[in-house]
Motif scaffolding. Structure first.
Motif, mmCIF file in Angstrom:
data_model
loop_
_atom_site.group_PDB
_atom_site.id
_atom_site.type_symbol
_atom_site.label_atom_id
_atom_site.label_comp_id
_atom_site.label_asym_id
_atom_site.label_seq_id
_atom_site.Cartn_x
_atom_site.Cartn_y
_atom_site.Cartn_z
ATOM 1 N N LEU A 166 0.799 -1.220 0.000
ATOM 2 C CA LEU A 166 0.000 0.000 0.000
ATOM 3 C C LEU A 166 0.833 1.273 0.000
ATOM 4 N N GLY A 167 1.809 1.334 0.889
ATOM 5 C CA GLY A 167 2.554 2.568 1.054
ATOM 6 C C GLY A 167 1.807 3.636 1.824
ATOM 7 N N ALA A 168 0.729 3.267 2.518
ATOM 8 C CA ALA A 168 -0.014 4.232 3.332
ATOM 9 C C ALA A 168 0.767 4.556 4.602
ATOM 10 N N ALA A 169 0.526 5.744 5.161
ATOM 11 C CA ALA A 169 1.128 6.108 6.448
ATOM 12 C C ALA A 169 0.404 5.341 7.540
ATOM 13 N N LEU A 170 1.127 4.513 8.275
ATOM 14 C CA LEU A 170 0.513 3.667 9.286
ATOM 15 C C LEU A 170 0.729 4.282 10.665
ATOM 16 N N VAL A 171 -0.381 4.576 11.346
ATOM 17 C CA VAL A 171 -0.361 5.148 12.695
ATOM 18 C C VAL A 171 -0.839 4.074 13.669
ATOM 19 N N ALA A 172 -0.029 3.776 14.674
ATOM 20 C CA ALA A 172 -0.422 2.806 15.697
ATOM 21 C C ALA A 172 -0.472 3.503 17.043
ATOM 22 N N LEU A 173 -1.427 3.101 17.883
ATOM 23 C CA LEU A 173 -1.496 3.711 19.216
ATOM 24 C C LEU A 173 -1.814 2.656 20.255
ATOM 25 N N THR A 174 -1.322 2.928 21.460
ATOM 26 C CA THR A 174 -1.593 2.056 22.588
ATOM 27 C C THR A 174 -1.668 2.905 23.854
ATOM 28 N N GLY A 175 -2.061 2.276 24.942
ATOM 29 C CA GLY A 175 -2.181 2.964 26.221
ATOM 30 C C GLY A 175 -3.104 2.172 27.124
ATOM 31 N N SER A 176 -3.088 2.505 28.400
ATOM 32 C CA SER A 176 -3.929 1.786 29.361
ATOM 33 C C SER A 176 -5.382 2.230 29.318
ATOM 34 N N ALA A 177 -5.627 3.454 28.905
ATOM 35 C CA ALA A 177 -6.995 3.985 28.857
ATOM 36 C C ALA A 177 -7.107 4.956 27.704
ATOM 37 N N GLY A 178 -8.284 5.001 27.092
ATOM 38 C CA GLY A 178 -8.553 5.983 26.055
ATOM 39 C C GLY A 178 -8.147 5.600 24.646
ATOM 40 N N GLU A 211 -8.421 4.330 36.052
ATOM 41 C CA GLU A 211 -8.254 5.642 35.432
ATOM 42 C C GLU A 211 -9.525 6.082 34.710
ATOM 43 N N SER A 212 -10.102 5.187 33.915
ATOM 44 C CA SER A 212 -11.307 5.572 33.181
ATOM 45 C C SER A 212 -12.503 5.746 34.109
ATOM 46 N N MET A 213 -12.532 5.004 35.221
ATOM 47 C CA MET A 213 -13.622 5.157 36.183
ATOM 48 C C MET A 213 -13.560 6.544 36.830
ATOM 49 N N ARG A 214 -12.375 6.973 37.198
ATOM 50 C CA ARG A 214 -12.234 8.306 37.798
ATOM 51 C C ARG A 214 -12.636 9.391 36.796
ATOM 52 N N ALA A 215 -12.197 9.224 35.547
ATOM 53 C CA ALA A 215 -12.532 10.212 34.525
ATOM 54 C C ALA A 215 -14.041 10.276 34.300
ATOM 55 N N ALA A 216 -14.691 9.131 34.272
ATOM 56 C CA ALA A 216 -16.141 9.101 34.045
ATOM 57 C C ALA A 216 -16.900 9.746 35.197
ATOM 58 N N LEU A 217 -16.460 9.510 36.430
ATOM 59 C CA LEU A 217 -17.122 10.131 37.577
ATOM 60 C C LEU A 217 -16.993 11.649 37.528
ATOM 61 N N ARG A 218 -15.824 12.136 37.160
ATOM 62 C CA ARG A 218 -15.642 13.595 37.064
ATOM 63 C C ARG A 218 -16.508 14.172 35.945
ATOM 64 N N ALA A 219 -16.613 13.428 34.849
ATOM 65 C CA ALA A 219 -17.477 13.885 33.757
ATOM 66 C C ALA A 219 -18.936 13.916 34.197
ATOM 67 N N LEU A 220 -19.364 12.912 34.952
ATOM 68 C CA LEU A 220 -20.733 12.870 35.468
ATOM 69 C C LEU A 220 -21.032 14.106 36.304
ATOM 70 N N VAL A 221 -20.121 14.443 37.187
ATOM 71 C CA VAL A 221 -20.330 15.589 38.072
ATOM 72 C C VAL A 221 -20.383 16.888 37.267
ATOM 73 N N ALA A 222 -19.503 17.004 36.257
ATOM 74 C CA ALA A 222 -19.500 18.212 35.424
ATOM 75 C C ALA A 222 -20.805 18.347 34.650
ATOM 76 N N MET A 223 -21.328 17.227 34.154
ATOM 77 C CA MET A 223 -22.576 17.253 33.392
ATOM 78 C C MET A 223 -23.786 17.505 34.281
ATOM 79 N N GLY A 224 -23.674 17.118 35.540
ATOM 80 C CA GLY A 224 -24.841 17.133 36.414
ATOM 81 C C GLY A 224 -24.946 18.318 37.343
ATOM 82 N N LYS A 225 -24.244 19.398 37.048
ATOM 83 C CA LYS A 225 -24.313 20.570 37.924
ATOM 84 C C LYS A 225 -25.764 21.009 38.126
ATOM 85 N N GLY A 226 -26.169 21.088 39.395
ATOM 86 C CA GLY A 226 -27.529 21.496 39.718
ATOM 87 C C GLY A 226 -28.559 20.398 39.539
#
Length: 466
Positions: A100-112, A340-355
């Motif tokens: 192919l000759g396409a630019a190949l991008v690979a990614l890894t990580g524990s979360a996200g 890590e993702s659990m903590r991020a999701a809880l913070r997102a919940l709180v930000a979305m749920g103001k009031g």
């Protein structure tokens, strides 16, 4: 897939042809492992599973239009026979990628990984034809199958790489050698299998070790274990993050009233404002990684910012936000979970749920080994510190640890509850939810907690994506 003759396929995988009248006949359709997905022109790879043997479907798939079967034994229909079908599938992927000759991008990580892969793909496809991993199809079978969907028009190939031990990513990069490698973070996902964060870092760093001298390693400047991987590659290094010395960085990070991140994107070529359509501040880091890839591949900061601001959620059950017609908002993040993702999701919940009242319906985080009690307890305590209105811990021992952590942190009484299973959680929520409430549902995939979100959405017709 690019068109290949059966003779070329046999040569690429080291196989023998059987029952093939014309070895020059071409495979022009997809390579599949599920007989139900066969199309005219396909190549069917016959795997032997615990309950099903793909070889038993050989005649059926050829009748449906498959050109041949990639098999470990002759099957009475056109076949390329190899010693190991999985290894052959990988060899075929490497052959196609080299062609192919396409630019190949690979990614890894524990979360996200999956969210970031989706962002990278949505940004790059504004520039040229892009093929990318569907969902989290990131293992020894899913990765080559993804690579084999590329065509002659493909210019970017974005591949997510998962690992459950040392050597896994090295194997995957051998199948599809990347030009650009992204490491997002080193957390505690699968720590029970790896044995510790240092071992996880060793495994994730195999990605940057695979890069050529003219390639690019894109590393998270805010994660010390990732930043240290710069010494493990001969490729150019770009750092992303909120650190002042990051090459691609975010400034003035904030959340909109809806809980969506906004920031100023700074690159070596300039700066531009971004407001994501995704939910939660943790997506800032994911967006910066995507921006770094796009910058390295020649996109302007204005193009990148616009693409990021218009990118959506492509993969199911990952911060999937739907508002019911009665005003209850359901956040389905039940595809997987780690600390890590659990903590991020809880913070997102709180930000979305103001009031508004906020509900965290949480289940087990799997594969934490000796850290399991500590991490589940910590999630329960964090829910209290963030002032989540009510924690519903779903499941067995791990859920009880989570609920106990919440109780001990704040002496929550009725604010935290442990229920036995998903149906019990559904029954509780049905009896207590009221208009305006925001409900987060999250657990490891094996728990199947998405059924809670689905049941709650089915209760009220007319839900719309928020």
């Amino acid at each position: 897939m690019i068109a290949l003759s059966l003779a070329e396929i046999a040569s690429a995988v080291g196989g023998q042809t059987y029952d093939i009248p014309d070895p020059q006949v071409q495979v022009t359709g997809p390579v599949v492992i599920d007989s139900r997905k066969v199309e005219p022109g396909s190549l069917f790879a016959a795997f032997v599973g615990e309950r099903v043997d793909g070889h038993d479907y050989a005649r059926e798939v050829v009748d449906k239009g498959a050109v041949a079967v990639l098999a470990s034994r002759p099957v009475g229909v056109p076949a390329v026979v190899v010693d190991d079908v999985q290894a052959a599938l990988g060899a075929l992927a490497r052959h196609v990628v080299a062609r192919l000759g396409a630019a190949l991008v690979a990614l890894t990580g524990s979360a996200g990984k999956t969210s970031t892969k989706d962002l990278i793909a949505q940004v790059l496809r504004r520039k040229a034809d892009t093929v990318f991993t569907p969902g989290s199809f990131n293992n020894e079978i899913g990765l080559p199958l993804t690579a084999l969907t590329a065509t002659d028009e493909t210019r970017f190939l974005v591949l997510e790489m998962g690992a459950r031990g040392i050597g896994h990513i090295k194997y995957l990069t051998g199948l599809t050698p990347p030009k650009v490698g992204v490491v997002l973070n080193v957390g505690t996902a699968h720590i029970g299998e790896f044995g510790g964060r240092e071992q996880i870092a060793q495994a994730k760093g195999e990605l940057v070790e695979s890069l050529p001298a003219d390639g690019t390693a894109i590393l998270n400047a805010d994660d010390p274990l990732v930043r240290a991987m710069a010494s493990r590659t001969k490729a150019k290094v770009l750092f992303f993050g909120e650190s002042d010395n990051a090459d691609i960085r975010a400034e003035n990070v904030r959340l909109t009233e809806a809980g969506q991140p906004a920031f100023s994107l700074h690159t070596p070529s300039g700066c531009s404002d971004v407001t994501l359509r995704l939910y939660g501040e943790h997506h800032v880091s994911n967006a910066l990684a995507a921006a770094a890839v796009a910058h390295d591949l020649g996109m302007s900061v204005e193009e990148i910012a616009l693409a990021l601001s218009e990118a959506g959620n492509l993969s199911r059950w990952r911060m999937e936000v739907t508002e019911r017609s009665d005003g209850v908002t359901i956040v389905n993040d039940a595809y997987n979970a780690n600390p890590e993702s659990m903590r991020a999701a809880l913070r997102a919940l709180v930000a979305m749920g103001k009031g508004r009242r906020t509900w965290a319906v949480l289940g087990q985080m799997a594969e934490l080994g000796d850290e399991s009690l500590t991490e589940h307890d910590a999630v329960g305590r964090l829910a209290v510190r963030l002032n989540v209105s009510k924690l519903v811990a779903v499941g067995g021992r791990e859920a009880s640890w989570m609920q106990l952590g919440a109780y001990n942190e704040g002496s929550w009484g009725e604010e935290s509850v442990h229920v036995s299973d998903a149906q019990a959680a559904i029954d509780l929520l049905r009896s207590e939810l009221r208009p305006g409430d925001v409900v987060l549902v999250k657990a490891s995939r094996s728990v199947g907690l998405e059924s809670v979100a689905q049941a709650l959405l089915a209760d009220v017709q007319g839900g719309v994506d928020a």
